[in-house]
Design a protein around this motif. Structure first.
Motif, PDB file in Angstrom:
ATOM      1  N   GLY A 140       9.934   2.575   4.478  1.00 56.64           N
ATOM      2  CA  GLY A 140      10.919   2.145   5.188  1.00 56.64           C
ATOM      3  C   GLY A 140      11.018   2.461   6.609  1.00 56.64           C
ATOM      4  O   GLY A 140      11.174   1.794   7.619  1.00 56.64           O
ATOM      5  N   TYR A 141      10.458   3.776   6.803  1.00 57.06           N
ATOM      6  CA  TYR A 141      10.330   4.082   8.235  1.00 57.06           C
ATOM      7  C   TYR A 141       9.418   3.594   9.008  1.00 57.06           C
ATOM      8  O   TYR A 141       9.479   3.369  10.308  1.00 57.06           O
ATOM      9  CB  TYR A 141      10.312   5.711   8.183  1.00 57.06           C
ATOM     10  N   THR A 142       8.015   3.407   8.493  1.00 51.21           N
ATOM     11  CA  THR A 142       6.793   2.892   8.941  1.00 51.21           C
ATOM     12  C   THR A 142       7.161   1.493   9.237  1.00 51.21           C
ATOM     13  O   THR A 142       6.835   0.909  10.325  1.00 51.21           O
ATOM     14  CB  THR A 142       6.099   2.727   7.901  1.00 51.21           C
ATOM     15  N   ILE A 143       7.793   0.547   8.305  1.00 56.65           N
ATOM     16  CA  ILE A 143       8.336  -0.730   8.721  1.00 56.65           C
ATOM     17  C   ILE A 143       9.143  -0.801  10.058  1.00 56.65           C
ATOM     18  O   ILE A 143       9.193  -1.587  10.890  1.00 56.65           O
ATOM     19  CB  ILE A 143       8.936  -1.567   7.400  1.00 56.65           C
ATOM     20  N   PHE A 144      10.133   0.076   9.878  1.00 54.43           N
ATOM     21  CA  PHE A 144      11.200  -0.048  11.130  1.00 54.43           C
ATOM     22  C   PHE A 144      10.572   0.356  12.424  1.00 54.43           C
ATOM     23  O   PHE A 144      10.789  -0.451  13.362  1.00 54.43           O
ATOM     24  CB  PHE A 144      12.245   1.229  10.944  1.00 54.43           C
TER      25      PHE A 144
ATOM     26  N   LEU B 212      13.265   6.319  17.788  1.00 51.88           N
ATOM     27  CA  LEU B 212      12.913   7.430  18.392  1.00 51.88           C
ATOM     28  C   LEU B 212      13.721   8.657  17.288  1.00 51.88           C
ATOM     29  O   LEU B 212      12.532   9.503  16.775  1.00 51.88           O
ATOM     30  CB  LEU B 212      13.514   7.744  19.701  1.00 51.88           C
ATOM     31  N   TYR B 213      14.570   8.486  16.651  1.00 55.52           N
ATOM     32  CA  TYR B 213      14.975   9.321  15.615  1.00 55.52           C
ATOM     33  C   TYR B 213      14.173   9.185  14.322  1.00 55.52           C
ATOM     34  O   TYR B 213      13.924  10.112  13.507  1.00 55.52           O
ATOM     35  CB  TYR B 213      16.329   9.109  15.459  1.00 55.52           C
ATOM     36  N   ILE B 214      13.821   7.853  13.898  1.00 52.49           N
ATOM     37  CA  ILE B 214      13.251   7.286  12.957  1.00 52.49           C
ATOM     38  C   ILE B 214      11.887   7.958  12.835  1.00 52.49           C
ATOM     39  O   ILE B 214      11.627   8.575  11.860  1.00 52.49           O
ATOM     40  CB  ILE B 214      13.112   5.950  12.551  1.00 52.49           C
TER      41      ILE B 214
ATOM     42  N   LYS C  59       0.723  -1.288   0.032  1.00 48.70           N
ATOM     43  CA  LYS C  59      -0.076  -0.128   0.081  1.00 48.70           C
ATOM     44  C   LYS C  59       0.787   1.296  -0.001  1.00 48.70           C
ATOM     45  O   LYS C  59       0.388   2.193  -0.587  1.00 48.70           O
ATOM     46  CB  LYS C  59      -0.979   0.109   1.087  1.00 48.70           C
ATOM     47  N   VAL C  60       2.006   1.381   0.524  1.00 52.33           N
ATOM     48  CA  VAL C  60       2.902   2.481   0.744  1.00 52.33           C
ATOM     49  C   VAL C  60       3.709   2.370  -0.431  1.00 52.33           C
ATOM     50  O   VAL C  60       4.650   1.244  -0.592  1.00 52.33           O
ATOM     51  CB  VAL C  60       3.473   2.406   2.121  1.00 52.33           C
ATOM     52  N   PRO C  61       3.913   3.413  -1.297  1.00 52.98           N
ATOM     53  CA  PRO C  61       4.945   3.339  -2.397  1.00 52.98           C
ATOM     54  C   PRO C  61       6.208   3.593  -2.041  1.00 52.98           C
ATOM     55  O   PRO C  61       6.575   3.874  -0.712  1.00 52.98           O
ATOM     56  CB  PRO C  61       4.574   4.760  -2.873  1.00 52.98           C
ATOM     57  N   TYR C  62       7.236   2.829  -2.765  1.00 53.63           N
ATOM     58  CA  TYR C  62       8.485   2.579  -2.258  1.00 53.63           C
ATOM     59  C   TYR C  62       9.170   3.948  -2.034  1.00 53.63           C
ATOM     60  O   TYR C  62       9.271   4.869  -2.772  1.00 53.63           O
ATOM     61  CB  TYR C  62       9.270   1.949  -3.436  1.00 53.63           C
ATOM     62  N   GLY C  63       9.843   3.972  -1.002  1.00 48.73           N
ATOM     63  CA  GLY C  63      10.655   5.269  -0.508  1.00 48.73           C
ATOM     64  C   GLY C  63      10.913   5.407   0.877  1.00 48.73           C
ATOM     65  O   GLY C  63      10.577   4.215   1.617  1.00 48.73           O
ATOM     66  N   ALA C  64      11.132   6.566   1.635  1.00 46.42           N
ATOM     67  CA  ALA C  64      11.580   6.655   2.883  1.00 46.42           C
ATOM     68  C   ALA C  64      10.503   6.203   3.793  1.00 46.42           C
ATOM     69  O   ALA C  64      10.601   5.511   4.818  1.00 46.42           O
ATOM     70  CB  ALA C  64      12.081   8.193   3.159  1.00 46.42           C
ATOM     71  N   ARG C  65       9.152   6.986   3.452  1.00 44.84           N
ATOM     72  CA  ARG C  65       7.894   6.545   4.331  1.00 44.84           C
ATOM     73  C   ARG C  65       7.692   5.041   4.577  1.00 44.84           C
ATOM     74  O   ARG C  65       7.382   4.721   5.781  1.00 44.84           O
ATOM     75  CB  ARG C  65       6.669   7.271   3.951  1.00 44.84           C
TER      76      ARG C  65
ATOM     77  N   ILE D  75       7.833  11.797  10.459  1.00 46.38           N
ATOM     78  CA  ILE D  75       7.228  13.291  10.348  1.00 46.38           C
ATOM     79  C   ILE D  75       7.613  14.061   9.364  1.00 46.38           C
ATOM     80  O   ILE D  75       6.678  14.645   8.653  1.00 46.38           O
ATOM     81  CB  ILE D  75       7.164  13.824  11.651  1.00 46.38           C
ATOM     82  N   LEU D  76       8.923  14.333   9.181  1.00 43.95           N
ATOM     83  CA  LEU D  76       9.444  15.207   8.277  1.00 43.95           C
ATOM     84  C   LEU D  76       9.381  14.643   6.776  1.00 43.95           C
ATOM     85  O   LEU D  76       9.132  15.352   5.743  1.00 43.95           O
ATOM     86  CB  LEU D  76      11.074  15.393   8.463  1.00 43.95           C
ATOM     87  N   ALA D  77       9.262  13.241   6.557  1.00 43.46           N
ATOM     88  CA  ALA D  77       9.028  12.742   5.412  1.00 43.46           C
ATOM     89  C   ALA D  77       7.543  13.060   5.011  1.00 43.46           C
ATOM     90  O   ALA D  77       7.393  13.161   4.015  1.00 43.46           O
ATOM     91  CB  ALA D  77       9.227  11.289   5.381  1.00 43.46           C
ATOM     92  N   HIS D  78       6.494  12.942   5.919  1.00 43.26           N
ATOM     93  CA  HIS D  78       5.140  13.278   5.750  1.00 43.26           C
ATOM     94  C   HIS D  78       4.989  14.723   5.180  1.00 43.26           C
ATOM     95  O   HIS D  78       3.964  14.923   4.410  1.00 43.26           O
ATOM     96  CB  HIS D  78       4.168  12.959   7.097  1.00 43.26           C
ATOM     97  N   PHE D  79       5.840  15.508   5.813  1.00 41.44           N
ATOM     98  CA  PHE D  79       5.748  16.809   5.469  1.00 41.44           C
ATOM     99  C   PHE D  79       6.547  17.330   3.963  1.00 41.44           C
ATOM    100  O   PHE D  79       6.330  18.292   3.436  1.00 41.44           O
ATOM    101  CB  PHE D  79       6.333  17.774   6.384  1.00 41.44           C
ATOM    102  N   ARG D  80       7.415  16.130   3.738  1.00 40.92           N
ATOM    103  CA  ARG D  80       8.213  16.385   2.456  1.00 40.92           C
ATOM    104  C   ARG D  80       9.468  17.386   2.666  1.00 40.92           C
ATOM    105  O   ARG D  80       9.700  18.013   1.907  1.00 40.92           O
ATOM    106  CB  ARG D  80       7.280  16.722   1.341  1.00 40.92           C
ATOM    107  N   GLY D  81       9.856  17.255   4.016  1.00 36.94           N
ATOM    108  CA  GLY D  81      11.254  18.091   4.312  1.00 36.94           C
ATOM    109  C   GLY D  81      10.841  19.100   5.105  1.00 36.94           C
ATOM    110  O   GLY D  81       9.778  19.653   5.557  1.00 36.94           O
TER     111      GLY D  81
END
Length: 376
Positions: A76-80, A117-119, A68-74, A124-130
């Motif tokens: 990876g962060y969610t799975i982590f 914690l840092y992920i 469901k989630v497109p390949y990218g940082a979001r 959050i920053l990835a959801h805002f796109r930077g």
């Protein structure tokens, strides 16, 4: 090496026999002792099954998120972040099976949590796109620094600020200190433990366990404070991404194990948890702690599965209504061979997570402009 504690037991005939309570069991010795107790065997089987179920649920969620989630940082962060639950469950099970590896297992779990914690901040920053986009979207929003768990009782002492790049970097540092200090304290604890200077669940004025646990707990509370400020400013703009549920789960994993460790140590010190021959009070405390963590991680992963199930149901309903709305908005332009779809801001939000190409047929020779965004 853990200290040995002695206790005296009296059998039915009144004969007194000495029984040694100790905590430095090997895995083989532990199994041979537990085999004589039905409760101990049931506890091992229950913990193993619960950990296995946690792993299975985690794998199912990973498959769903990968689809469901497109390949990218979001993604990876969610799975982590979802991996926190099986990691804590597996390391706790390892601590039950191999008591001498408890410090190493705790260090591994703490290291993973520290990265988590840092992920979470990066997610959050990835959801805002930077950072730039986040500052631009929230530049007019006032943030109160009176947030739990440290400053919720002092609103008069904490001013309100407007988000800037500098504030974001400071909040990241507040969270990052916890990501560094927690593994460092456990690394020091493992070194002292090998020399017999660190005894889990043993509290005294000269106990390294007491001071290292307090340092870890204070660092965790400061990290939670930084996360809370970051979360509060993001909760409304990122509401559709279920950021509240993710934060609650992360906060539970951060705080509950640390508080449990300190409470169990107090119970051992006050002799509420006693030596159960041949297991020392500290080993009994360690087994209780790890069994509780396994149960808690199962509850959290099951709750995450439920939230994702509800999300799937909601997305299915939104997809059906949004596809109908898309069909009504398509205006064929045979002169240019293109289909134009006009979106306003409201319709964009409603058409998120819709894949129109497979479910909606466009006029022959035309293109469909799609706006796709997932909520995970």
């Amino acid at each position: 090496m853990l200290t040995q504690m002695a206790s005296v037991g009296v059998n039915v005939s009144g004969n007194v026999s000495a029984m040694i309570c100790r905590g430095n069991f090997t895995a083989k010795e532990l199994f041979s002792e537990m085999a004589a107790s039905s409760f101990s065997k049931a506890l091992l089987i229950f913990s193993t099954l619960l950990t296995g179920i946690t792993l299975v649920i985690f794998m199912e969620i990973v498959v769903y998120v990968s689809i469901k989630v497109p390949y990218g940082a979001r993604r990876g962060y969610t799975i982590f972040l979802l991996g926190l639950f099986p990691v804590f469950s597996v390391t706790s099970l390892a601590s039950i099976y191999v008591p001498r590896a408890a410090i190493v297992a705790s260090w591994a779990a703490s290291l993973y949590l520290s990265l988590g914690l840092y992920i979470f901040i990066l997610l959050i920053l990835a959801h805002f796109r930077g950072i730039d986009t986040m500052v631009r979207r929230l530049q007019d929003v006032e943030i109160t620094l009176a947030q739990p768990p440290l400053a919720c009782c002092c609103p008069c002492c904490c001013s309100k600020i407007k988000l800037t790049h500098q504030h974001i970097h400071r909040l990241r540092l507040v969270v990052l200190q916890s990501a560094l200090i927690q593994p460092l304290t456990l690394f020091i604890a493992s070194i002292l433990w090998t020399d017999g200077l660190y005894i889990p669940a043993y509290i005294s004025k000269t106990s390294a366990f007491l001071y290292l646990t307090l340092i870890s707990l204070i660092s965790t509370l400061v990290g939670v404070y930084g996360l809370t400020v970051f979360y509060k400013v993001s909760i409304e703009p990122l509401k559709k991404y279920w950021i509240k549920e993710k934060f609650i789960a992360l906060k539970i994993v951060m705080i509950v194990p640390n508080v449990q460790t300190l409470l169990l140590a107090i119970l051992v010190r006050s002799k509420v948890i006693k030596c159960i021959a041949p297991f020392s009070a500290s080993l009994v405390s360690s087994i209780i702690y790890n069994a509780l963590v396994i149960c808690e991680m199962f509850i959290l992963i099951a709750s995450s599965r439920y939230v994702i199930y509800k999300l799937r149901q909601r997305n299915r309903r939104r997809r059906e209504s949004s596809l109908l709305e898309l069909q009504n908005m398509i205006v064929p332009q045979h002169q240019t061979g293109c289909t134009q779809v006009k979106f306003n801001q409201g319709s964009k939000d409603e058409i998120n997570d819709v894949i129109a190409s497979d479910e909606m047929k466009a006029p022959e020779g035309s293109r469909i402009v799609r706006y796709i965004e997932t909520d995970v």
